[in-house]
Design an enzyme around this catalytic site. Sequence first.
Site, PDB file in Angstrom:
ATOM      1  CE1 TYR A   1     -15.058 -26.617  36.536  1.00  0.00           C
ATOM      2  CE2 TYR A   1     -15.728 -24.320  36.403  1.00  0.00           C
ATOM      3  CZ  TYR A   1     -15.660 -25.586  35.835  1.00  0.00           C
ATOM      4  OH  TYR A   1     -16.191 -25.801  34.585  1.00  0.00           O
TER       5      TYR A   1
ATOM      6  NE  ARG B   1     -23.580 -28.726  35.521  1.00  0.00           N
ATOM      7  CZ  ARG B   1     -22.786 -29.215  34.584  1.00  0.00           C
ATOM      8  NH1 ARG B   1     -22.141 -28.393  33.785  1.00  0.00           N
ATOM      9  NH2 ARG B   1     -22.638 -30.512  34.421  1.00  0.00           N
ATOM     10  CB  VAL B   2     -29.419 -22.831  37.258  1.00  0.00           C
ATOM     11  CG1 VAL B   2     -28.994 -22.458  35.839  1.00  0.00           C
ATOM     12  CG2 VAL B   2     -30.675 -22.103  37.650  1.00  0.00           C
ATOM     13  CB  VAL B   3     -30.590 -25.846  32.839  1.00  0.00           C
ATOM     14  CG1 VAL B   3     -31.579 -26.480  31.874  1.00  0.00           C
ATOM     15  CG2 VAL B   3     -30.175 -24.467  32.344  1.00  0.00           C
TER      16      VAL B   3
ATOM     17  N   GLY C   1     -32.485 -13.641  42.115  1.00  0.00           N
ATOM     18  CA  GLY C   1     -32.831 -14.144  40.780  1.00  0.00           C
ATOM     19  C   GLY C   1     -32.526 -13.158  39.668  1.00  0.00           C
TER      20      GLY C   1
ATOM     21  CD  GLN D   1     -22.472  -7.832  34.674  1.00  0.00           C
ATOM     22  OE1 GLN D   1     -23.515  -7.362  34.258  1.00  0.00           O
ATOM     23  NE2 GLN D   1     -21.383  -7.093  34.814  1.00  0.00           N
TER      24      GLN D   1
HETATM   25  P1  NAD Z   1     -19.712 -33.470  33.769  1.00  0.00           P
HETATM   26  O1  NAD Z   1     -19.477 -33.430  35.240  1.00  0.00           O
HETATM   27  O2  NAD Z   1     -20.974 -34.074  33.265  1.00  0.00           O
HETATM   28  O3  NAD Z   1     -18.494 -34.182  33.028  1.00  0.00           O
HETATM   29  C1  NAD Z   1     -17.195 -34.246  33.525  1.00  0.00           C
HETATM   30  C2  NAD Z   1     -16.686 -35.659  33.320  1.00  0.00           C
HETATM   31  O4  NAD Z   1     -15.329 -35.729  33.809  1.00  0.00           O
HETATM   32  C3  NAD Z   1     -17.492 -36.712  34.108  1.00  0.00           C
HETATM   33  O5  NAD Z   1     -17.805 -37.802  33.273  1.00  0.00           O
HETATM   34  C4  NAD Z   1     -16.547 -37.119  35.229  1.00  0.00           C
HETATM   35  O6  NAD Z   1     -16.783 -38.435  35.694  1.00  0.00           O
HETATM   36  C5  NAD Z   1     -15.195 -36.925  34.578  1.00  0.00           C
HETATM   37  N1  NAD Z   1     -14.094 -36.723  35.531  1.00  0.00           N
HETATM   38  C6  NAD Z   1     -14.065 -35.884  36.595  1.00  0.00           C
HETATM   39  N2  NAD Z   1     -12.876 -35.970  37.211  1.00  0.00           N
HETATM   40  C7  NAD Z   1     -12.142 -36.876  36.516  1.00  0.00           C
HETATM   41  C8  NAD Z   1     -10.833 -37.409  36.668  1.00  0.00           C
HETATM   42  N3  NAD Z   1     -10.014 -37.033  37.660  1.00  0.00           N
HETATM   43  N4  NAD Z   1     -10.402 -38.329  35.768  1.00  0.00           N
HETATM   44  C9  NAD Z   1     -11.206 -38.750  34.758  1.00  0.00           C
HETATM   45  N5  NAD Z   1     -12.458 -38.284  34.572  1.00  0.00           N
HETATM   46  C10 NAD Z   1     -12.920 -37.356  35.446  1.00  0.00           C
HETATM   47  O7  NAD Z   1     -19.576 -31.959  33.270  1.00  0.00           O
HETATM   48  P2  NAD Z   1     -19.771 -31.324  31.809  1.00  0.00           P
HETATM   49  O8  NAD Z   1     -20.766 -30.241  31.947  1.00  0.00           O
HETATM   50  O9  NAD Z   1     -19.963 -32.358  30.782  1.00  0.00           O
HETATM   51  O10 NAD Z   1     -18.356 -30.626  31.619  1.00  0.00           O
HETATM   52  C11 NAD Z   1     -17.355 -31.162  30.766  1.00  0.00           C
HETATM   53  C12 NAD Z   1     -16.174 -30.195  30.691  1.00  0.00           C
HETATM   54  O11 NAD Z   1     -16.620 -28.938  30.159  1.00  0.00           O
HETATM   55  C13 NAD Z   1     -15.557 -29.900  32.053  1.00  0.00           C
HETATM   56  O12 NAD Z   1     -14.160 -29.803  31.915  1.00  0.00           O
HETATM   57  C14 NAD Z   1     -16.125 -28.555  32.415  1.00  0.00           C
HETATM   58  O13 NAD Z   1     -15.269 -27.828  33.251  1.00  0.00           O
HETATM   59  C15 NAD Z   1     -16.269 -27.896  31.048  1.00  0.00           C
HETATM   60  N6  NAD Z   1     -17.311 -26.848  31.067  1.00  0.00           N
HETATM   61  C16 NAD Z   1     -18.634 -27.180  31.122  1.00  0.00           C
HETATM   62  C17 NAD Z   1     -19.581 -26.172  31.176  1.00  0.00           C
HETATM   63  C18 NAD Z   1     -21.051 -26.473  31.209  1.00  0.00           C
HETATM   64  O14 NAD Z   1     -21.844 -25.540  31.293  1.00  0.00           O
HETATM   65  N7  NAD Z   1     -21.514 -27.684  31.111  1.00  0.00           N
HETATM   66  C19 NAD Z   1     -19.177 -24.837  31.180  1.00  0.00           C
HETATM   67  C20 NAD Z   1     -17.828 -24.550  31.157  1.00  0.00           C
HETATM   68  C21 NAD Z   1     -16.888 -25.563  31.081  1.00  0.00           C
HETATM   69  N1  UDP Z   2     -28.987 -21.242  40.730  1.00  0.00           N
HETATM   70  C1  UDP Z   2     -30.262 -21.053  41.250  1.00  0.00           C
HETATM   71  N2  UDP Z   2     -30.963 -22.144  41.676  1.00  0.00           N
HETATM   72  C2  UDP Z   2     -30.474 -23.409  41.586  1.00  0.00           C
HETATM   73  C3  UDP Z   2     -29.179 -23.605  41.045  1.00  0.00           C
HETATM   74  C4  UDP Z   2     -28.465 -22.487  40.644  1.00  0.00           C
HETATM   75  O1  UDP Z   2     -30.757 -19.917  41.310  1.00  0.00           O
HETATM   76  O2  UDP Z   2     -31.191 -24.348  41.986  1.00  0.00           O
HETATM   77  C5  UDP Z   2     -28.245 -20.064  40.249  1.00  0.00           C
HETATM   78  C6  UDP Z   2     -26.817 -19.962  40.756  1.00  0.00           C
HETATM   79  O3  UDP Z   2     -26.774 -19.301  42.009  1.00  0.00           O
HETATM   80  C7  UDP Z   2     -26.182 -19.146  39.655  1.00  0.00           C
HETATM   81  C8  UDP Z   2     -26.928 -19.590  38.397  1.00  0.00           C
HETATM   82  O4  UDP Z   2     -28.141 -20.176  38.853  1.00  0.00           O
HETATM   83  O5  UDP Z   2     -26.395 -17.784  39.846  1.00  0.00           O
HETATM   84  C9  UDP Z   2     -26.166 -20.599  37.546  1.00  0.00           C
HETATM   85  O6  UDP Z   2     -25.748 -21.640  38.405  1.00  0.00           O
HETATM   86  P1  UDP Z   2     -25.013 -22.961  37.881  1.00  0.00           P
HETATM   87  O7  UDP Z   2     -24.596 -23.706  39.102  1.00  0.00           O
HETATM   88  O8  UDP Z   2     -25.888 -23.653  36.907  1.00  0.00           O
HETATM   89  O9  UDP Z   2     -23.753 -22.437  37.064  1.00  0.00           O
HETATM   90  P2  UDP Z   2     -22.591 -21.348  37.359  1.00  0.00           P
HETATM   91  O10 UDP Z   2     -22.906 -20.592  38.617  1.00  0.00           O
HETATM   92  O11 UDP Z   2     -21.367 -22.160  37.482  1.00  0.00           O
HETATM   93  O12 UDP Z   2     -22.630 -20.465  36.170  1.00  0.00           O
END
Ligand code: NAD
Ligand code: UDP
Length: 312
Positions: free
Chosen positions: A144, A185-187, A206, A275
Amino acid sequence: MKRILVTGGAGFIGSHLCKRLIEEGNEVICADNLFTGSKKNIEALLDNNRFEFMRHDVTKELLVEVDQIYNLACPASPVHYQYNPVKTMKTSVLGAINMLGLAKRVRGRILQASTSEVYGNPYVHPQPEGYWGNVNPIGIRSCYDEGKRAAETLFFDYHRQNGVDIKVIRIFNTYGPNMNPDDGRVVSNFIVQALKGEDITIYGDGKQTRSFCYVDDLVEGMVRMMNSRDGFTGPVNLGNPGEFTMLELAEKVLALTGSKSKIVYKPLPQDDPTQRKPVIDLAKKELDWEPKVALNEGLKKTIAYFEEVCRS
Ligand code: NAD
Ligand code: UDP
């Protein structure tokens, strides 16, 4: 009115973005392979004659005529992007090449949804855009992190080499309605666990921190970036600078849901950043943008959404 392509438009962030762009009167094509997204997220838009859903994989070429492209297609949760890491890298890299090729052909503007993961486990805290990051190139998160870094490289090379009009945002952890309840994801995990009365799983001690941005704030920043002045490419951080430990987040979720769930501790996944907090001075200056929704307020809206999901 513009014709706008949103890849990953059926996902969590993409579905909010599609809704916003339709409400503004645009025509929207949502291209998604539904790997982590769902038609349910865009159900309300499917009847709109300015909205079109295409089941499409961005690793393949796409021939459409559009003015703007938001490239969001990529699984974002560690559980999902590690499920098929080779596919994750292909989605980021081939997806970027295909969408940049499209932008070049139609002479459109293209925005890349990059990520705070490009900073890896950061030595510089909080993270400004000028920090190059500390990313493990061979770990379980690398598909990723490095995929997104390579995509940024491709964006800037297409810009320098072919004059493609690019915009790059680095999104910090974002949350809100339409998150997939099983996406790990955590939330979403903490809220679903609290609502079901299951144990709240904290990974590690934590004490690791994250900064959580409510999705409406993020979408506002994305649209502002897409329509920002010519020549401003970014990368620009979009996130909420409020910084919380995972233990603080768990306690907030417990308090807001009134749940009796117990907190339990599980092993910390490999390369889990300790962090994370954005510097958002550039977004403030260039986009006149800053988040408005405080964590408690955003959590309440997200809890209300998951209550509905858990009932149905
Ligand atoms: P999500 O998994 O809900 O959305 C991703 C979407 O992309 C899904 O609908 C999935 O079906 C589609 N997808 C995956 N692979 C594909 C492919 N090969 N072709 C077509 N569609 C495909 O995730 P999200 O949280 O909505 O994230 C959206 C974008 O924002 C992503 O690029 C992610 O990396 C970026 N992003 C999100 C966060 C976050 O906290 N949510 C943080 C940083 C970056
Ligand atoms: N995390 C956790 N419990 C869970 C899922 C995630 O403590 O059930 C922690 C995880 O190890 C990380 C943080 O929460 O430190 C955020 O995780 P998330 O997967 O949401 O996002 P990212 O690590 O990609 O920022």
